[in-house]
Design a protein around this motif. Sequence first.
Motif, mmCIF file in Angstrom:
data_model
loop_
_atom_site.group_PDB
_atom_site.id
_atom_site.type_symbol
_atom_site.label_atom_id
_atom_site.label_comp_id
_atom_site.label_asym_id
_atom_site.label_seq_id
_atom_site.Cartn_x
_atom_site.Cartn_y
_atom_site.Cartn_z
ATOM 1 N N ARG A 225 0.764 -0.995 0.135
ATOM 2 C CA ARG A 225 0.105 0.294 -0.114
ATOM 3 C C ARG A 225 0.785 1.272 -0.154
ATOM 4 N N GLU B 255 -4.504 2.713 -6.502
ATOM 5 C CA GLU B 255 -5.178 2.632 -5.080
ATOM 6 C C GLU B 255 -6.550 1.694 -5.082
ATOM 7 N N ARG C 84 -6.944 -1.876 -2.998
ATOM 8 C CA ARG C 84 -8.015 -1.902 -2.117
ATOM 9 C C ARG C 84 -9.066 -3.118 -2.502
ATOM 10 N N TRP D 185 -7.054 -6.284 -1.239
ATOM 11 C CA TRP D 185 -6.689 -6.282 0.055
ATOM 12 C C TRP D 185 -8.382 -6.659 0.594
ATOM 13 N N GLU D 186 -9.315 -6.250 0.250
ATOM 14 C CA GLU D 186 -10.567 -6.754 0.707
ATOM 15 C C GLU D 186 -10.801 -8.169 0.470
#
Length: 542
Positions: A179, A189, A193, A196-197
């Motif tokens: 990140r 980004e 994201r 990551w989720e």
Amino acid sequence: MGGLRPLAAPFVVPGPSGVAIRTRLGQLTVGDAEVLRRVGAHLGALAGRDLKARCRDGLEHDAGAWAVRKRELTPRSSARWAGAITKATHDQWALARRCALARIRSLEAGIRMIAHRLSLPVGSKGTERAPGGYRSKREWHAKARRLHVLEDRLERERADWEAGRVHVVRGGKRLARARHQLSAARLSEPQWRQRWEAQRWFLQADGESGKQFGNETLRISPDGEVSIRLPNPLKELANAPHGRYVLTGRITFAHRGQEWADRVEANRAVAYRIDYDVARARWYLTASWQVPVSRTIPMAAALPDGVIGVDMNADHLAAWRLDVHGNPVGSPRRFFYDLTGTATHRDAQVRHALTRLLHWARACGVKAIAVEDLDFTAEKTREKHGRKKQFRHLVSGLPTGRLRARLTSMADATGITIIAVDPAYTSKWGAQHWQKPLTSKTRTTTRHDAASIAIGRRAQGHPLRRRTAPPRAHQSDVHGHRTAQAGPDTPGREGPRRRIPGPRTRSVPPDAERTRATRTPRTVRDVRSVQAWVQDSLLLTD
């Protein structure tokens, strides 16, 4: 031979204790994907909170605290989802605890090595088993500063260990650090994201024997129908009775599909996990279950047809077939793989190389493969190898764990026995005794090929050298030939040959037993004269 470390005895590697197969969840509608996202995100949030509570308990956690956590999760999910979440949390905390202990041992080894080298004079030579002093005062000063850094780290790690604190990142530490370096990771980004989720979602359930199709939470029928027991807050998304959601597509397992179907039809426990690959925009399902460990056969029963010695390297497997006497048969084989790229690509490369190795072993009729019992956990630190950066990268790049797990599982399915041997001196002694004699104008024998012979011979119990030469006076038929190819229990291995009557050699006539006679040449020029000077007796006269 002084100064050599003792060698461990070879042993038969036990078979795997579990099976995992994977397939793609295809033919999903937009509604199916949305339901999976919502369920995964909801359960992932609960899993994160439960992991936080478990880390807060530390060493004071017990069965009562585990029950309290499960009761708190049940209203927001279900009893079985709560059990799956708490069990996954417990396993993750235990793994982090083991990693912390391994970190402490690594720091202790590094501190001991630096302290030893700092105690030696600058520029002192090292030995084969221990490095010498540092090469310059500048390097000595830098290592002295690093010693204080490692001691501070060790003090913090020991404090965390005694307090029961662990450091866990749900989603992965590598992805969390990316990140802050999105340009280096080549991600935007929103892309980061999304990954990551997806990594923090929770869609896995343990099996339960006796329940329908072996799993009550993630149920898959023998014909491939997938249904999910929805958590209590998402019951309005159900499209089937009892709060379940049935996916549109059907699944099939190409690998071990019949074994999975037999287990499901018998209502035996099967665990499932659903993952989402953001880069490919695909959903995958993994099924796993436990199997009884196969009984290991005796070493002698695994070596009646010889063995294949395998030397593992950073980019290929070097293999050579040996007969029952430890002699190499045929030509060496090399099975290459590429360990660059993604983890999926690396795993596929290793799997394909092992598949070719096992197919060759079955074609040769060999029932055993000998490999090294490698363990580089304490051998790849820069404190031990110093400036050998290329060697440290080479050792770190060897997929020892992945190769060992894959080879054991795949060999068990094909009925081939894996024998692990001590890796000490196999490359050195193999090159010393086998590389040059097996090199010819049409074949180039590498150091790795020679090491594979040493590995195979060690598994068979033979010495690594080619033969034990007898004394010069015994290298004839007087006392017979003595080699190390015969076993130590073979009668007469140190005695002379049994005499066989007849023209056994060119220098012994057929009628001679214990004395040698000079044979007469058969050519006219060299033949000896048969005439001899004979003196008659004197005449006696009166």
